[in-house]
Write a protein that holds these residues in place. Structure first.
Motif, PDB file in Angstrom:
ATOM      1  N   ASP A  90       0.842  -1.192   0.000  1.00  0.00           N
ATOM      2  CA  ASP A  90       0.000   0.000   0.000  1.00  0.00           C
ATOM      3  C   ASP A  90       0.881   1.247   0.000  1.00  0.00           C
ATOM      4  OD1 ASP A  90      -1.769   2.062   0.547  1.00  0.00           O
ATOM      5  OD2 ASP A  90      -2.539   1.178   2.395  1.00  0.00           O
ATOM      6  N   PRO A  91       0.656   2.171  -0.938  1.00  0.00           N
ATOM      7  CA  PRO A  91       1.485   3.379  -0.969  1.00  0.00           C
ATOM      8  C   PRO A  91       1.383   4.211   0.316  1.00  0.00           C
ATOM      9  CG  PRO A  91      -0.116   3.375  -2.775  1.00  0.00           C
ATOM     10  CD  PRO A  91      -0.320   2.123  -1.996  1.00  0.00           C
ATOM     11  N   TYR A  92       0.327   3.997   1.091  1.00  0.00           N
ATOM     12  CA  TYR A  92       0.145   4.743   2.339  1.00  0.00           C
ATOM     13  C   TYR A  92       0.558   3.919   3.562  1.00  0.00           C
ATOM     14  CZ  TYR A  92      -2.417   7.621  -0.891  1.00  0.00           C
ATOM     15  OH  TYR A  92      -2.744   8.392  -1.977  1.00  0.00           O
ATOM     16  N   GLY A  93       1.152   2.744   3.302  1.00  0.00           N
ATOM     17  CA  GLY A  93       1.592   1.880   4.398  1.00  0.00           C
ATOM     18  C   GLY A  93       2.893   2.367   5.016  1.00  0.00           C
ATOM     19  N   ARG A  94       3.277   1.703   6.086  1.00  0.00           N
ATOM     20  CA  ARG A  94       4.529   2.036   6.777  1.00  0.00           C
ATOM     21  C   ARG A  94       5.438   0.826   6.670  1.00  0.00           C
ATOM     22  NH1 ARG A  94       4.941   5.697  11.896  1.00  0.00           N
ATOM     23  NH2 ARG A  94       3.575   6.749  10.469  1.00  0.00           N
ATOM     24  N   TYR A  95       6.681   1.063   6.205  1.00  0.00           N
ATOM     25  CA  TYR A  95       7.603  -0.035   5.933  1.00  0.00           C
ATOM     26  C   TYR A  95       9.015   0.287   6.410  1.00  0.00           C
ATOM     27  CZ  TYR A  95       3.810  -1.018   2.726  1.00  0.00           C
ATOM     28  OH  TYR A  95       2.567  -1.229   2.197  1.00  0.00           O
ATOM     29  N   VAL A  96       9.749  -0.791   6.689  1.00  0.00           N
ATOM     30  CA  VAL A  96      11.184  -0.708   6.903  1.00  0.00           C
ATOM     31  C   VAL A  96      11.776  -1.703   5.919  1.00  0.00           C
ATOM     32  CG1 VAL A  96      13.108  -1.098   8.490  1.00  0.00           C
ATOM     33  CG2 VAL A  96      10.973  -0.105   9.342  1.00  0.00           C
ATOM     34  N   TYR A  97      12.613  -1.225   5.017  1.00  0.00           N
ATOM     35  CA  TYR A  97      13.260  -2.068   4.001  1.00  0.00           C
ATOM     36  C   TYR A  97      14.717  -2.160   4.413  1.00  0.00           C
ATOM     37  CZ  TYR A  97      14.823  -3.393  -0.746  1.00  0.00           C
ATOM     38  OH  TYR A  97      15.383  -4.028  -1.834  1.00  0.00           O
ATOM     39  N   ASP A  98      15.112  -3.336   4.942  1.00  0.00           N
ATOM     40  CA  ASP A  98      16.442  -3.475   5.519  1.00  0.00           C
ATOM     41  C   ASP A  98      16.931  -4.906   5.370  1.00  0.00           C
ATOM     42  OD1 ASP A  98      18.725  -2.723   6.971  1.00  0.00           O
ATOM     43  OD2 ASP A  98      17.785  -3.164   8.886  1.00  0.00           O
ATOM     44  N   GLN A  99      18.184  -5.057   4.964  1.00  0.00           N
ATOM     45  CA  GLN A  99      18.863  -6.344   4.906  1.00  0.00           C
ATOM     46  C   GLN A  99      18.057  -7.410   4.162  1.00  0.00           C
ATOM     47  OE1 GLN A  99      20.376  -7.506   8.718  1.00  0.00           O
ATOM     48  NE2 GLN A  99      21.153  -5.473   9.140  1.00  0.00           N
ATOM     49  N   ASN A 100      17.560  -7.037   2.993  1.00  0.00           N
ATOM     50  CA  ASN A 100      16.824  -7.941   2.105  1.00  0.00           C
ATOM     51  C   ASN A 100      15.489  -8.415   2.670  1.00  0.00           C
ATOM     52  OD1 ASN A 100      18.717  -7.800   0.015  1.00  0.00           O
ATOM     53  ND2 ASN A 100      20.003  -9.273   1.071  1.00  0.00           N
ATOM     54  N   TYR A 101      14.915  -7.621   3.549  1.00  0.00           N
ATOM     55  CA  TYR A 101      13.574  -7.899   4.070  1.00  0.00           C
ATOM     56  C   TYR A 101      12.781  -6.605   4.069  1.00  0.00           C
ATOM     57  CZ  TYR A 101      15.148 -12.452   5.536  1.00  0.00           C
ATOM     58  OH  TYR A 101      15.638 -13.726   5.518  1.00  0.00           O
ATOM     59  N   ILE A 102      11.471  -6.754   3.886  1.00  0.00           N
ATOM     60  CA  ILE A 102      10.555  -5.634   4.045  1.00  0.00           C
ATOM     61  C   ILE A 102       9.723  -5.955   5.278  1.00  0.00           C
ATOM     62  CG2 ILE A 102       8.614  -4.339   3.083  1.00  0.00           C
ATOM     63  CD1 ILE A 102       9.602  -5.225   0.290  1.00  0.00           C
ATOM     64  N   TYR A 103       9.749  -5.031   6.224  1.00  0.00           N
ATOM     65  CA  TYR A 103       8.959  -5.185   7.439  1.00  0.00           C
ATOM     66  C   TYR A 103       7.755  -4.263   7.299  1.00  0.00           C
ATOM     67  CZ  TYR A 103      13.365  -7.175   8.911  1.00  0.00           C
ATOM     68  OH  TYR A 103      14.502  -7.940   8.979  1.00  0.00           O
ATOM     69  N   GLN A 104       6.561  -4.843   7.214  1.00  0.00           N
ATOM     70  CA  GLN A 104       5.350  -4.037   7.131  1.00  0.00           C
ATOM     71  C   GLN A 104       4.904  -3.750   8.555  1.00  0.00           C
ATOM     72  OE1 GLN A 104       2.306  -5.711   4.672  1.00  0.00           O
ATOM     73  NE2 GLN A 104       0.903  -4.031   5.030  1.00  0.00           N
ATOM     74  N   VAL A 105       4.697  -2.477   8.850  1.00  0.00           N
ATOM     75  CA  VAL A 105       4.434  -2.038  10.217  1.00  0.00           C
ATOM     76  C   VAL A 105       3.045  -1.413  10.304  1.00  0.00           C
ATOM     77  CG1 VAL A 105       5.256  -0.543  12.082  1.00  0.00           C
ATOM     78  CG2 VAL A 105       6.897  -1.647  10.546  1.00  0.00           C
ATOM     79  N   ASP A 106       2.292  -1.813  11.332  1.00  0.00           N
ATOM     80  CA  ASP A 106       0.977  -1.230  11.582  1.00  0.00           C
ATOM     81  C   ASP A 106       1.191   0.224  12.015  1.00  0.00           C
ATOM     82  OD1 ASP A 106      -1.265  -0.303  13.275  1.00  0.00           O
ATOM     83  OD2 ASP A 106      -2.070  -2.308  12.853  1.00  0.00           O
ATOM     84  N   PRO A 107       0.596   1.190  11.300  1.00  0.00           N
ATOM     85  CA  PRO A 107       0.848   2.600  11.603  1.00  0.00           C
ATOM     86  C   PRO A 107       0.252   3.075  12.933  1.00  0.00           C
ATOM     87  CG  PRO A 107      -0.748   2.406   9.835  1.00  0.00           C
ATOM     88  CD  PRO A 107      -0.267   1.022  10.143  1.00  0.00           C
TER      89      PRO A 107
END
Length: 121
Positions: A90-107
């Motif tokens: 989701d373009p309005y989602g919250r993410y951390v893209y680190d060390q070949n992983y995407i962490y999707q975070v509840d805003p």
């Protein structure tokens, strides 16, 4: 005869002494087949500090809560297009893209809700 038994006993004990690695053994002495810093080639190319995939996922597992002041969020447009499309991000989602992983975070809770493999195949 007694001396022969003593010599055999000493030889047997000497052969059971623990082996000690050389100090430079941790980096495999530059042997062929190892990547940077003694990391196997498959892990070296991930650029994640030589962590195996299972260990890397544990950095931020599902349920991990980020601090509200965390400043390392990854903007949606900085995540590769193919990964955004593959996982339906989701373009309005919250993410951390680190060390070949995407962490999707509840805003609202700042908790990791999904851990996604971010290696393009």
């Amino acid at each position: 005869m007694k001396q022969l038994l003593i010599i055999a006993g000493v030889a047997a004990l000497a052969s059971t002494a623990p082996a000690y690695a050389k100090p430079d053994h941790a980096n495999h002495g530059g042997h062929v087949g190892y990547g940077t810093g003694g990391c196997p080639p498959g892990l070296a190319k991930k650029n994640n500090g030589c962590l195996p995939p299972g260990q890397a996922k544990k950095l931020y597992g599902v349920g991990y809560r980020f601090d509200r002041g965390f400043a390392g969020w990854t903007p949606y447009n900085q995540i590769p297009y193919d990964l955004r499309r593959q996982y339906g991000l989701d373009p309005y989602g919250r993410y951390v893209y680190d060390q070949n992983y995407i962490y999707q975070v509840d805003p609202t809770t700042y908790a990791v809700s999904r851990v996604l493999d971010a290696i393009l195949h």
